[in-house]
Design an enzyme around this catalytic site. Structure first.
Site, mmCIF file in Angstrom:
data_model
loop_
_atom_site.group_PDB
_atom_site.id
_atom_site.type_symbol
_atom_site.label_atom_id
_atom_site.label_comp_id
_atom_site.label_asym_id
_atom_site.label_seq_id
_atom_site.Cartn_x
_atom_site.Cartn_y
_atom_site.Cartn_z
ATOM 1 N N GLU A 51 0.229 -22.343 -34.181
ATOM 2 C CA GLU A 51 1.576 -22.668 -34.660
ATOM 3 C C GLU A 51 1.593 -24.107 -35.158
ATOM 4 O O GLU A 51 0.658 -24.868 -34.956
ATOM 5 C CB GLU A 51 2.607 -22.491 -33.542
ATOM 6 C CG GLU A 51 3.405 -21.199 -33.625
ATOM 7 C CD GLU A 51 4.550 -21.292 -34.647
ATOM 8 O OE1 GLU A 51 4.578 -22.268 -35.434
ATOM 9 O OE2 GLU A 51 5.410 -20.392 -34.659
ATOM 10 N N ASP A 58 10.062 -17.869 -39.376
ATOM 11 C CA ASP A 58 9.442 -18.646 -38.303
ATOM 12 C C ASP A 58 9.150 -20.042 -38.852
ATOM 13 O O ASP A 58 10.056 -20.747 -39.263
ATOM 14 C CB ASP A 58 8.197 -17.916 -37.812
ATOM 15 C CG ASP A 58 7.726 -18.395 -36.446
ATOM 16 O OD1 ASP A 58 7.924 -19.571 -36.112
ATOM 17 O OD2 ASP A 58 7.126 -17.593 -35.708
ATOM 18 N N ASP A 86 15.156 -16.576 -22.771
ATOM 19 C CA ASP A 86 13.776 -16.234 -22.428
ATOM 20 C C ASP A 86 13.296 -15.116 -23.337
ATOM 21 O O ASP A 86 13.484 -13.929 -23.056
ATOM 22 C CB ASP A 86 13.687 -15.820 -20.962
ATOM 23 C CG ASP A 86 12.239 -15.750 -20.464
ATOM 24 O OD1 ASP A 86 11.332 -15.587 -21.307
ATOM 25 O OD2 ASP A 86 12.016 -15.850 -19.243
#
Length: 294
Positions: free
Chosen positions: A16, A211, A118
């Site tokens: 990432e 993303d 979460d």
């Protein structure tokens, strides 16, 4: 003309936050618990930092010191000249989920997103906030009600863009001289906001599950579509001008290389933590594009 993606780094868990800096591509490996860098072709791979709290977003202070988001303990770490890591800012009492991606402005102010819930446990989706970590470590909430703030980018004109994964959109803010975010607006909209909070029902309905992202020199934003197995180049207003399908799920991207026209892409079979911890199938891809990075 867009080239064919090639693998330049293999054998990672889940990569990432790629960043091109000082002639090298830098990236985090979530479950390898390290930050690494390499030359444009993937050679001279070296470990830059070990981060037990799971590294994500990367950036640099004006004096050249590296900043690293430590996800699970919700901190921003700073690498000192001797290589030691210290706490730069503590977001643990502010972030409502794992700290995630980050952009650092020219004054050394870091804008850090978080999950808001979460994700890996499959909990219901909750909006999250974006926080600013000042050079002295002070943490301030600068924007709220963001649907999973993910990749961020700061334009040369002083606009901060934030990709909202579950919002199916990119939001924009004007960045003030004192670091505030004002004049919030939708920069690109791909679909409606979710009316459901169940992850398993929202994910399949997203048009662009944005993303990581990066800007090019003509104002286009490359976005990794985490569920669409593609990268899209988007302009203000939401027009998709280009699409790259490398044949694998992709999660982040950065423009760099000697001429700025190499698009580096983080790829993995999926984003599930247990599967990625157990395997080393993560890769860094490279593909040539026409427009260089900003």
């Amino acid at each position: 003309m867009i080239g064919t993606p090639t693998t330049v780094v293999a054998g990672a868990h889940f990569l990432e936050a790629p960043r091109w800096h000082e002639g090298r591509i830098w990236f985090s490996d979530f479950y390898g618990y390290r930050v690494s860098s390499a030359r444009e072709d993937g050679s001279d791979l070296r470990v830059e930092a070990e981060v037990p709290g799971q590294p994500s977003g990367l950036g640099w202070l004006p004096d050249g010191r590296l900043l690293i988001v430590s996800m699970t303990d919700r901190r921003v770490l700073r690498r000192e000249p001797d290589g030691t890591l210290v706490t730069h800012a503590d977001l643990s009492s502010h972030a409502t989920g794992h700290a995630n991606d980050m952009s650092v402005d020219a004054h050394g102010r870091a804008y850090v997103g978080n999950f808001g819930f979460d994700l890996m446990a499959g909990d219901p989706i909750e909006p999250a906030a974006l926080h600013r970590a000042d050079p002295d470590g002070t943490v301030t909430e600068v924007a709220g009600d963001l649907w999973f703030p993910n990749g961020t980018a700061i334009t040369p004109g002083g606009v901060l863009l934030v990709v909202e994964t579950f919002g199916d959109r990119v939001s924009a803010f004007d960045l003030t001289a004192d670091g505030r975010l004002v004049n919030r607006r939708v920069w690109a909209e791909f679909g409606p906001l979710p009316t459901d909070r169940a992850l398993e029902r929202v994910l399949p309905g997203l048009t662009v599950a944005g993303d990581g992202a990066c800007l090019d020199a003509e104002g286009g934003l490359w976005i990794a579509d985490a569920t669409g197995d593609r990268l899209v180049r988007v302009t203000e207003g939401g027009t998709i001008t280009d699409e790259i399908r490398p044949g694998t799920p992709v999660y982040a991207c950065a423009l760099g290389g000697e001429d700025g026209r190499t698009l580096f892409v983080c790829a993995a079979p999926d984003f599930h933590d247990q599967a990625r911890k157990a395997a080393t199938e993560g890769r860094l891809l490279a593909v040539r594009v026409d427009i260089p990075g900003v």
